[in-house]
Structure formats: structure tokens, C-alpha cells
Scaffold this motif. Structure first.
Motif, PDB file in Angstrom:
ATOM      1  N   PRO A   1     -13.696 -10.525  21.877  1.00 36.55           N
ATOM      2  CA  PRO A   1     -12.959 -11.311  20.911  1.00 36.55           C
ATOM      3  C   PRO A   1     -11.683 -10.560  20.403  1.00 36.55           C
ATOM      4  O   PRO A   1     -10.916 -10.872  20.297  1.00 36.55           O
ATOM      5  CB  PRO A   1     -13.670 -11.824  19.920  1.00 36.55           C
ATOM      6  N   TYR A   2     -12.009  -9.060  20.189  1.00 36.50           N
ATOM      7  CA  TYR A   2     -10.940  -8.285  19.841  1.00 36.50           C
ATOM      8  C   TYR A   2      -9.836  -7.965  20.931  1.00 36.50           C
ATOM      9  O   TYR A   2      -8.724  -7.824  20.305  1.00 36.50           O
ATOM     10  CB  TYR A   2     -11.486  -7.091  19.104  1.00 36.50           C
ATOM     11  N   THR A   3     -10.116  -8.112  22.004  1.00 45.23           N
ATOM     12  CA  THR A   3      -9.058  -7.998  23.272  1.00 45.23           C
ATOM     13  C   THR A   3      -8.562  -9.082  22.987  1.00 45.23           C
ATOM     14  O   THR A   3      -6.966  -8.999  23.083  1.00 45.23           O
ATOM     15  CB  THR A   3      -9.755  -7.722  24.428  1.00 45.23           C
ATOM     16  N   ARG A   4      -9.102 -10.522  23.042  1.00 42.33           N
ATOM     17  CA  ARG A   4      -8.146 -11.514  22.956  1.00 42.33           C
ATOM     18  C   ARG A   4      -7.395 -11.612  21.791  1.00 42.33           C
ATOM     19  O   ARG A   4      -6.164 -12.152  21.765  1.00 42.33           O
ATOM     20  CB  ARG A   4      -9.096 -12.696  23.163  1.00 42.33           C
ATOM     21  N   LYS A   5      -7.846 -11.206  20.725  1.00 40.50           N
ATOM     22  CA  LYS A   5      -6.948 -11.035  19.356  1.00 40.50           C
ATOM     23  C   LYS A   5      -5.909 -10.398  19.503  1.00 40.50           C
ATOM     24  O   LYS A   5      -4.674 -10.878  19.062  1.00 40.50           O
ATOM     25  CB  LYS A   5      -7.819 -10.543  18.457  1.00 40.50           C
TER      26      LYS A   5
ATOM     27  N   SER B   1      -8.846  -3.103  15.522  1.00 38.89           N
ATOM     28  CA  SER B   1      -7.571  -3.824  15.973  1.00 38.89           C
ATOM     29  C   SER B   1      -6.826  -3.963  14.471  1.00 38.89           C
ATOM     30  O   SER B   1      -5.427  -4.011  14.471  1.00 38.89           O
ATOM     31  CB  SER B   1      -8.003  -5.398  16.319  1.00 38.89           C
TER      32      SER B   1
ATOM     33  N   GLY C   1      -9.319 -14.653  18.087  1.00 41.22           N
ATOM     34  CA  GLY C   1     -10.004 -13.882  18.959  1.00 41.22           C
ATOM     35  C   GLY C   1     -11.455 -14.285  19.230  1.00 41.22           C
ATOM     36  O   GLY C   1     -12.112 -14.454  20.149  1.00 41.22           O
TER      37      GLY C   1
ATOM     38  N   THR D   1     -11.999 -17.702  20.768  1.00 44.40           N
ATOM     39  CA  THR D   1     -11.971 -17.668  22.282  1.00 44.40           C
ATOM     40  C   THR D   1     -13.228 -17.774  22.745  1.00 44.40           C
ATOM     41  O   THR D   1     -13.378 -18.433  24.022  1.00 44.40           O
ATOM     42  CB  THR D   1     -10.957 -16.625  22.709  1.00 44.40           C
TER      43      THR D   1
END
Length: 340
Positions: free
Chosen positions: A14-18, A70, A206, A209
Motif C-alpha cells: 500500500p505504501y508503494t501505491r501511495k 513514506s 495506498g 488500493t
């Protein structure tokens, strides 16, 4: 290529998508290295703590340095890139943005982890998918072995993040309430803090998703209760063409009351109890959240998050703190800062 920011991540992070959604919105040129559990390519530095996404910045000598976490990375990008800021200039609103971002990163992720691994149908779905995301060329027999190993490790960690038989309903009900709050906020103003996205929008995005696009049980709940939220998550994925929009004026801060009340109902009592447990060196702690018992091991990083929020509150100007206190009054969030 050397002018493009590089990061390693995974679609199931989720942090990648954020951060990818934020980079697209801010028009920051970047390259994504899909690695995840398989690790970065040879020659890339390793961070002190292996977390996703891992960003690779150039130091003063031009060498790559690895950075994770992040929230400070977003603030670093604000310094390095001036256009299309995601941090409000107004000091009081900037603090509220930080508080909501922290809630999304540290409390909503409990729902993400819970819905991914607490139900067998979700775990069976997630295990192979996470391996395919890391390397889609692996043969099926190897995928099965790796998925079983990874799933077991994550299921065994459920208790660490706070998902267990005692806390399950509290996590699930909090997600249902958040869907309702976001549904109304999005309909009213487009984003959490007004007509343009801020860092807290990307933090919520994030986690969502995964909850609205990956985990079958949470997907079904979202589809039934808040299709608008699912659509918003899809749109948040790429806001590179979003133009204009203003953050909330002070007279509009009242629109955040329901969201802040949800944070005060769940995340605030968790943060306070967790910080006390970390300070005392306890192996486990119990508290009450939303009228139910909550039990889990303390989490040192979230104690640091609590300390960071309190520090950010303390350095507010007198006028901004008065505005923040007015918004937080009666939400439960005021207890984070020693207010009755």
C-alpha cells in the motif's frame, strides 16, 4: 535516466501505491523497480530496514542512498520539487493533514493486513498474487511453495499488527465507518482537505488500493456500501491531469469532524496505550477501543509516530494551535495532546 527518481516497490504494497500515485500527481519523473520480496537489483544499496517502497536518492557525492518511510520522503520531495505541492501552506491544515496521513498509514493498515490474512479465502487469493507480482516468470510449482511460505509468515504476524479474535470486530467496524465518512467527504469536496489532493489523500489511497481492489472480503464490503469510494481510489491512481482546486478554508474545517472523530474513536486510544506499553517495556498490552477490549504486543515504531505527532503539535504557533484545538475538540483526538 540519471535525472529520474528511482524506487523499488510492489503492487501489493500500500505504501508503494501511495507514493506512485503521489509521484504521478506531482509530475516527478521516476522509474519503478518491481522487486518486493525478491529484492533490488545488484548494485543498489540496501536500507537499514527493508521496507517498501525503497527510494534511491543521490547523495552529495552522486552515489545512491536508500531511504524508506513514506511520510518523511514526501516532505523531502516537497523540498526537492516545487510544483503541485501536496502539503497545505496553512499551518493548522498542514497539521491536520499529518494527523490524517498518520492514521491511514498506521491504523488503516491494520484493516488491510486483517482482511488480507485473517480469512482463508483472502489468504489463498493473496499468497500466489504477491509472488506473481514480485516475479511473474516463476514456474507454478515454485510459486506454490513460495506462496505457502510467505502466507504462513504473514498469518503468523497477524497478532503483531493487532489482528486477532479479540480485535477483529473493532477493525472491521472501523473500516465500515471509514467508508461512510469518505463517501460523504468525497461527494462534498472531492478530496479530504478540499478540491485538491494532499498527502493524507495519498495515504488513504495506498491502503484502499488493497482493500478495494485486492482483498475479496473487503472488496465485497466496499462494493455494497461505498462504490463511490472504490471509484475515487481508481481515479487517485493517476491524477497527473488534475488541475486546480483549493484546500479547505478555515470556515470549512468542520467538514473534517466525522473523520477526526473516527480517528479519535480508534487510533487515538491505540496510540496512547501503545506508547505506555513501549515505555514500560511490556510484552503485551490491553486497552479499550470502541467499547471493546483491544490486545496486542506493543509496536515501537507507532510509539515514534505518536511522539512525532505530539512534537508537531507543540511547535504550532499559538494561533494555529488554537485553530487545531477548535477542530479537534470533542473528536477524541484531543486526548493525544493532553487535552481532556
Amino acid at each position: 535516466m540519471t535525472n529520474r527518481l528511482e524506487l523499488m516497490g510492489a503492487p501489493g504494497s500500500p505504501y508503494t501505491r501511495k507514493m506512485l500515485a503521489l509521484l504521478r500527481y506531482r509530475h516527478i519523473p521516476h522509474n519503478v523497480i518491481w522487486g518486493g520480496a525478491m529484492g533490488a537489483p545488484d548494485g543498489y544499496p540496501k536500507p537499514k530496514v527493508a521496507l517498501l517502497p525503497t527510494f534511491y536518492f543521490r547523495d552529495s557525492d552522486g552515489d545512491l542512498e536508500a531511504a524508506v518511510d513514506s511520510t518523511p520522503i514526501i516532505r523531502r520531495l516537497e523540498h526537492d520539487y516545487s510544483s503541485r505541492s501536496v502539503i497545505p501552506k496553512n499551518e493548522a491544515l498542514r497539521f491536520l493533514d499529518l494527523l490524517i496521513e498518520d492514521y491511514a498509514d498506521e491504523w488503516l493498515t491494520k484493516a488491510m493486513f486483517h482482511f488480507r490474512w485473517a480469512f482463508q479465502v483472502d489468504a489463498d487469493h493473496a499468497g500466489p498474487l504477491l509472488i506473481h507480482w514480485a516475479d511473474p516468470s516463476l514456474p507454478d510449482n515454485q510459486v506454490g511453495i513460495l506462496a505457502a511460505q510467505f502466507s504462513k509468515r504473514q498469518i503468523d504476524r497477524l497478532y503483531v499488527v493487532g489482528s486477532n479474535e479479540i480485535t477483529a470486530k473493532t477493525i472491521e467496524y472501523s473500516y465500515v465507518r471509514l467508508l461512510d465518512v469518505l463517501d460523504r467527504l468525497i461527494q462534498q469536496q472531492g478530496f479530504v482537505l478540499g478540491g485538491r489532493p494532499s498527502s493524507c489523500d495519498f495515504a488513504l489511497h495506498g491502503q484502499l488500493t488493497q482493500l478495494t481492489q485486492v482483498e475479496p472480503t473487503a472488496i465485497a464490503m466496499t462494493r455494497k456500501l461505498a462504490p463511490r469510494v472504490r471509484a475515487w481510489v481508481d481515479r487517485m491512481e493517476d491524477l497527473s491531469g488534475h488541475k486546480g482546486g483549493d484546500w479547505l478554508a478555515e470556515a470549512q474545517y468542520g467538514s473534517l469532524k466525522d473523520l477526526l472523530s473516527e480517528i479519535g474513536r480508534t487510533y487515538a486510544p491505540f496510540l496512547i496505550a501503545n506508547a505506555k506499553a513501549v515505555e514500560s517495556g511490556a510484552e503485551n498490552f490491553e486497552t479499550e477501543i470502541d467499547g471493546r477490549k483491544w490486545q496486542q504486543p506493543p509496536f515501537a515504531y507507532q510509539a515514534k509516530c505518536f511522539a512525532a505527532l505530539r512534537e508537531a503539535y507543540q511547535v504550532l504557533s499559538t494561533d494555529s494551535r488554537t485553530r487545531v484545538d477548535g477542530v479537534l475538540a470533542g473528536t477524541g483526538c484531543e486526548t493525544l495532546f493532553g487535552k481532556a
